[in-house]
Design a protein around this motif. Structure first.
Motif, PDB file in Angstrom:
ATOM      1  N   HIS A  86       0.858  -1.175   0.000  1.00  0.00           N
ATOM      2  CA  HIS A  86       0.000   0.000   0.000  1.00  0.00           C
ATOM      3  C   HIS A  86       0.897   1.229   0.000  1.00  0.00           C
ATOM      4  O   HIS A  86       1.744   1.371   0.892  1.00  0.00           O
ATOM      5  CB  HIS A  86      -0.913  -0.004   1.227  1.00  0.00           C
ATOM      6  N   VAL A  87       0.703   2.091  -1.007  1.00  0.00           N
ATOM      7  CA  VAL A  87       1.598   3.231  -1.194  1.00  0.00           C
ATOM      8  C   VAL A  87       0.806   4.519  -1.384  1.00  0.00           C
ATOM      9  O   VAL A  87      -0.383   4.496  -1.697  1.00  0.00           O
ATOM     10  CB  VAL A  87       2.544   3.010  -2.390  1.00  0.00           C
ATOM     11  N   GLU A  88       1.513   5.636  -1.216  1.00  0.00           N
ATOM     12  CA  GLU A  88       0.939   6.955  -1.437  1.00  0.00           C
ATOM     13  C   GLU A  88       1.921   7.780  -2.262  1.00  0.00           C
ATOM     14  O   GLU A  88       3.132   7.658  -2.096  1.00  0.00           O
ATOM     15  CB  GLU A  88       0.687   7.643  -0.095  1.00  0.00           C
ATOM     16  N   ASP A  89       1.389   8.626  -3.120  1.00  0.00           N
ATOM     17  CA  ASP A  89       2.179   9.511  -3.982  1.00  0.00           C
ATOM     18  C   ASP A  89       2.949   8.758  -5.065  1.00  0.00           C
ATOM     19  O   ASP A  89       3.973   9.235  -5.552  1.00  0.00           O
ATOM     20  CB  ASP A  89       3.154  10.381  -3.173  1.00  0.00           C
ATOM     21  N   LEU A  90       2.444   7.624  -5.474  1.00  0.00           N
ATOM     22  CA  LEU A  90       3.009   6.912  -6.627  1.00  0.00           C
ATOM     23  C   LEU A  90       2.368   7.507  -7.874  1.00  0.00           C
ATOM     24  O   LEU A  90       1.148   7.482  -8.019  1.00  0.00           O
ATOM     25  CB  LEU A  90       2.704   5.415  -6.542  1.00  0.00           C
ATOM     26  N   ASP A  91       3.167   8.046  -8.759  1.00  0.00           N
ATOM     27  CA  ASP A  91       2.603   8.689  -9.948  1.00  0.00           C
ATOM     28  C   ASP A  91       2.544   7.708 -11.122  1.00  0.00           C
ATOM     29  O   ASP A  91       3.073   7.935 -12.196  1.00  0.00           O
ATOM     30  CB  ASP A  91       3.345   9.977 -10.304  1.00  0.00           C
ATOM     31  N   ALA A  92       1.849   6.616 -10.871  1.00  0.00           N
ATOM     32  CA  ALA A  92       1.549   5.610 -11.892  1.00  0.00           C
ATOM     33  C   ALA A  92       0.075   5.252 -11.737  1.00  0.00           C
ATOM     34  O   ALA A  92      -0.455   5.285 -10.633  1.00  0.00           O
ATOM     35  CB  ALA A  92       2.424   4.374 -11.706  1.00  0.00           C
TER      36      ALA A  92
ATOM     37  N   LEU B 291       6.680  21.934 -11.853  1.00  0.00           N
ATOM     38  CA  LEU B 291       6.315  20.925 -10.867  1.00  0.00           C
ATOM     39  C   LEU B 291       5.739  21.491  -9.570  1.00  0.00           C
ATOM     40  O   LEU B 291       5.564  20.754  -8.606  1.00  0.00           O
ATOM     41  CB  LEU B 291       7.542  20.051 -10.557  1.00  0.00           C
ATOM     42  N   ALA B 292       5.390  22.754  -9.572  1.00  0.00           N
ATOM     43  CA  ALA B 292       4.870  23.391  -8.354  1.00  0.00           C
ATOM     44  C   ALA B 292       3.657  22.661  -7.789  1.00  0.00           C
ATOM     45  O   ALA B 292       3.482  22.594  -6.573  1.00  0.00           O
ATOM     46  CB  ALA B 292       4.531  24.852  -8.636  1.00  0.00           C
ATOM     47  N   ASP B 293       2.803  22.103  -8.642  1.00  0.00           N
ATOM     48  CA  ASP B 293       1.601  21.414  -8.184  1.00  0.00           C
ATOM     49  C   ASP B 293       1.664  19.902  -8.396  1.00  0.00           C
ATOM     50  O   ASP B 293       0.648  19.221  -8.260  1.00  0.00           O
ATOM     51  CB  ASP B 293       0.363  21.961  -8.910  1.00  0.00           C
ATOM     52  N   TYR B 294       2.841  19.379  -8.741  1.00  0.00           N
ATOM     53  CA  TYR B 294       2.928  17.966  -9.082  1.00  0.00           C
ATOM     54  C   TYR B 294       2.456  17.070  -7.931  1.00  0.00           C
ATOM     55  O   TYR B 294       1.670  16.150  -8.117  1.00  0.00           O
ATOM     56  CB  TYR B 294       4.357  17.583  -9.495  1.00  0.00           C
TER      57      TYR B 294
END
Length: 163
Positions: free
Chosen positions: A115-121, A153-156
């Motif tokens: 279980h992960v958070e902030d994975l951009d996939a 990337l300010a809002d990435y």
């Protein structure tokens, strides 16, 4: 070594849940599960992983349009205000081998489910490798980057917006 070497890789799992469409920003707080292949791995494969706060994930951009590839220079996000940058100055999905690398927070290990958070996939993404993040493997020395990246990337990793 030949001019073009080919390597075969196999997905060791997939991203389950989280986002369904790749977008440029607002990945913060996105939660998903990396489900490892239970036909090849047993829960012993994740033993000790819960001692780590973050993972480094190598994955394949499986939704990329293979015709949307430019091996030369182009403007990030096609923004005319930013300079042209060569393919190796980008970190996006328009890559020859469609490989992505993401560092995410590990929330829980449940057998073969990470279980992960902030994975951009996105949901369904093939995961090619999972590595625990070692602080000692991070950048050493002074860091620098092009100024346009900070703006872009300010809002990435800003919190996910409702869609």
């Amino acid at each position: 070594m030949t001019d073009r070497e080919r390597f075969e890789v196999e997905a060791l799992g997939h991203v389950i849940g989280g986002r369904t469409e790749p977008t440029d920003d607002h990945w913060g707080g996105t939660r998903a599960v990396i489900r490892l292949d239970g036909t090849r791995f047993t829960p012993d494969a994740t033993k000790g992983l819960d001692d780590f706060s973050h993972l480094e994930i190598v994955f394949r951009f499986h939704l990329t349009d293979p015709t949307d590839l430019n091996l030369g220079a182009r403007r990030p996000r096609d923004n005319p205000d930013w300079p042209e940058v060569g393919i190796f100055g980008h970190r996006n999905m328009r890559r020859l081998n469609w490989l992505g690398v993401s560092r995410c927070r590990l929330l829980e290990v449940d057998g073969l489910d990470l279980h992960v958070e902030d994975l951009d996939a996105v949901h369904g993404t093939p995961v090619l490798d999972v590595k625990p993040w070692f602080a000692e493997m991070g950048p050493r020395g002074e860091q620098r980057q092009a100024g346009w990246t900070t703006t872009m990337l300010a809002d990435y990793f800003a919190p996910t917006r409702e869609r």
